[in-house]
Design an enzyme around this catalytic site. Structure first.
Site, PDB file in Angstrom:
ATOM      1  N   CYS A  16       0.872  -1.187   0.000  1.00  0.00           N
ATOM      2  CA  CYS A  16       0.000   0.000   0.000  1.00  0.00           C
ATOM      3  C   CYS A  16       0.905   1.231   0.000  1.00  0.00           C
ATOM      4  O   CYS A  16       2.081   1.131  -0.381  1.00  0.00           O
ATOM      5  CB  CYS A  16      -0.975  -0.017   1.171  1.00  0.00           C
ATOM      6  SG  CYS A  16      -0.190   0.027   2.800  1.00  0.00           S
ATOM      7  N   ASN A  19       2.307   1.429   4.356  1.00  0.00           N
ATOM      8  CA  ASN A  19       2.604   0.142   5.029  1.00  0.00           C
ATOM      9  C   ASN A  19       2.302   0.196   6.534  1.00  0.00           C
ATOM     10  O   ASN A  19       2.987  -0.438   7.338  1.00  0.00           O
ATOM     11  CB  ASN A  19       4.062  -0.294   4.773  1.00  0.00           C
ATOM     12  CG  ASN A  19       4.371  -1.727   5.201  1.00  0.00           C
ATOM     13  OD1 ASN A  19       5.508  -2.034   5.582  1.00  0.00           O
ATOM     14  ND2 ASN A  19       3.412  -2.624   5.169  1.00  0.00           N
ATOM     15  N   CYS A  21      -1.415   0.675   7.407  1.00  0.00           N
ATOM     16  CA  CYS A  21      -2.844   0.339   7.524  1.00  0.00           C
ATOM     17  C   CYS A  21      -3.242  -0.866   6.677  1.00  0.00           C
ATOM     18  O   CYS A  21      -3.482  -1.959   7.186  1.00  0.00           O
ATOM     19  CB  CYS A  21      -3.722   1.531   7.136  1.00  0.00           C
ATOM     20  SG  CYS A  21      -3.497   2.990   8.174  1.00  0.00           S
ATOM     21  N   ARG A  22      -3.325  -0.693   5.365  1.00  0.00           N
ATOM     22  CA  ARG A  22      -3.903  -1.734   4.509  1.00  0.00           C
ATOM     23  C   ARG A  22      -2.989  -2.933   4.294  1.00  0.00           C
ATOM     24  O   ARG A  22      -3.433  -4.079   4.459  1.00  0.00           O
ATOM     25  CB  ARG A  22      -4.281  -1.128   3.147  1.00  0.00           C
ATOM     26  CG  ARG A  22      -5.427  -0.147   3.242  1.00  0.00           C
ATOM     27  CD  ARG A  22      -5.545   0.690   1.986  1.00  0.00           C
ATOM     28  NE  ARG A  22      -4.402   1.583   1.823  1.00  0.00           N
ATOM     29  CZ  ARG A  22      -4.165   2.327   0.767  1.00  0.00           C
ATOM     30  NH1 ARG A  22      -4.997   2.260  -0.263  1.00  0.00           N
ATOM     31  NH2 ARG A  22      -3.126   3.121   0.714  1.00  0.00           N
ATOM     32  N   SER A  23      -1.737  -2.693   3.901  1.00  0.00           N
ATOM     33  CA  SER A  23      -0.888  -3.869   3.605  1.00  0.00           C
ATOM     34  C   SER A  23      -0.512  -4.665   4.855  1.00  0.00           C
ATOM     35  O   SER A  23      -0.451  -5.901   4.775  1.00  0.00           O
ATOM     36  CB  SER A  23       0.328  -3.498   2.748  1.00  0.00           C
ATOM     37  OG  SER A  23       1.150  -2.556   3.365  1.00  0.00           O
ATOM     38  N   ASP A 132      -7.914   3.822   1.107  1.00  0.00           N
ATOM     39  CA  ASP A 132      -7.047   4.274   2.191  1.00  0.00           C
ATOM     40  C   ASP A 132      -7.888   4.722   3.393  1.00  0.00           C
ATOM     41  O   ASP A 132      -8.667   5.670   3.277  1.00  0.00           O
ATOM     42  CB  ASP A 132      -6.219   5.445   1.643  1.00  0.00           C
ATOM     43  CG  ASP A 132      -5.206   5.952   2.636  1.00  0.00           C
ATOM     44  OD1 ASP A 132      -5.236   5.515   3.800  1.00  0.00           O
ATOM     45  OD2 ASP A 132      -4.376   6.793   2.236  1.00  0.00           O
TER      46      ASP A 132
HETATM   47  P1  4NP Z   1      -1.752   2.801   4.166  1.00  0.00           P
HETATM   48  O1  4NP Z   1      -2.404   4.135   4.760  1.00  0.00           O
HETATM   49  O2  4NP Z   1      -1.210   3.151   2.809  1.00  0.00           O
HETATM   50  O3  4NP Z   1      -2.909   1.869   4.097  1.00  0.00           O
HETATM   51  O4  4NP Z   1      -0.692   2.373   5.143  1.00  0.00           O
HETATM   52  C1  4NP Z   1      -1.728   5.343   4.864  1.00  0.00           C
HETATM   53  C2  4NP Z   1      -0.885   5.579   5.909  1.00  0.00           C
HETATM   54  C3  4NP Z   1      -0.267   6.802   6.032  1.00  0.00           C
HETATM   55  C4  4NP Z   1      -0.487   7.789   5.102  1.00  0.00           C
HETATM   56  C5  4NP Z   1      -1.330   7.544   4.039  1.00  0.00           C
HETATM   57  C6  4NP Z   1      -1.941   6.324   3.916  1.00  0.00           C
HETATM   58  N1  4NP Z   1       0.125   9.038   5.260  1.00  0.00           N
HETATM   59  O5  4NP Z   1      -0.141   9.941   4.429  1.00  0.00           O
HETATM   60  O6  4NP Z   1       0.902   9.246   6.197  1.00  0.00           O
END
Ligand code: 4NP
Length: 160
Positions: A16, A19, A21-23, A132
């Site tokens: 993602c 790294n 939340c989703r992955s 996201d």
């Molecule tokens: P992820 O979510 O891609 O599912 O881990 C996010 C985590 C952090 C951010 C964006 C998406 N960020 O902008 O910090």
């Protein structure tokens, strides 16, 4: 890729943006589901961006996942690195932007390894991306889990 074709893979990387939340959710869910049937599989996750390097999964992602019985032990964020394209057999993007970023970074000889994770979903056939959840509320994390569980079951079935 035909929807019934089986896939040969000994290693899978979930990707993602951050790294956190989703992955990591996909990593935690899939490693638990695959544990009995494919204990030999190497499973990992990474982010297309490195700004959370070393961070544990987001507390909201962890709480939602633990509520459903998954554990996030040992997971820490890391960016995708060049070597990932060589060593992983299957690289699964959570959304279209992750997919495009991976394709742009990946040598052409390995691009066939990159797919959208939700290509494997069986219940959510009309959904293409795991959205996201970072800037939203708890519902977003529950929805991530719904999608990830669906695609994880589908992926496990398709693995030869
Ligand atoms: P992820 O979510 O891609 O599912 O881990 C996010 C985590 C952090 C951010 C964006 C998406 N960020 O902008 O910090």
């Amino acid at each position: 890729m035909s929807k019934s074709e089986s896939i040969r893979a000994r290693s899978i990387l979930f990707v993602c943006l951050g790294n956190i939340c989703r992955s990591p959710t996909a990593h935690a869910v899939f490693r638990q589901l695959a544990n009995t049937k494919r204990p030999d599989l190497k499973i990992d996750s990474a982010g297309t961006a490195g700004y959370h390097k070393g961070a544990k999964p987001d507390t909201r992602a962890r709480a939602a996942g633990e509520q459903r019985g998954y554990n996030f032990k040992g997971l820490a964020a890391r960016p995708v690195v060049e070597n990932d394209f060589q060593i992983f057999d299957l690289i699964l993007a959570m959304d279209e932007s992750n997919y495009q970023d991976l394709m742009a970074a990946c040598p052409s000889e390995f691009q066939y390894k990159i797919k959208m994770f939700l290509d494997f979903a069986e219940q959510h056939k009309d959904v293409n991306e795991v959205p996201d959840p970072y800037y939203g509320g708890n519902k977003g994390f529950e929805y991530v889990l719904d999608l990830v569980e669906d695609a994880s079951h589908g992926l496990l079935k398709r693995l030869a």
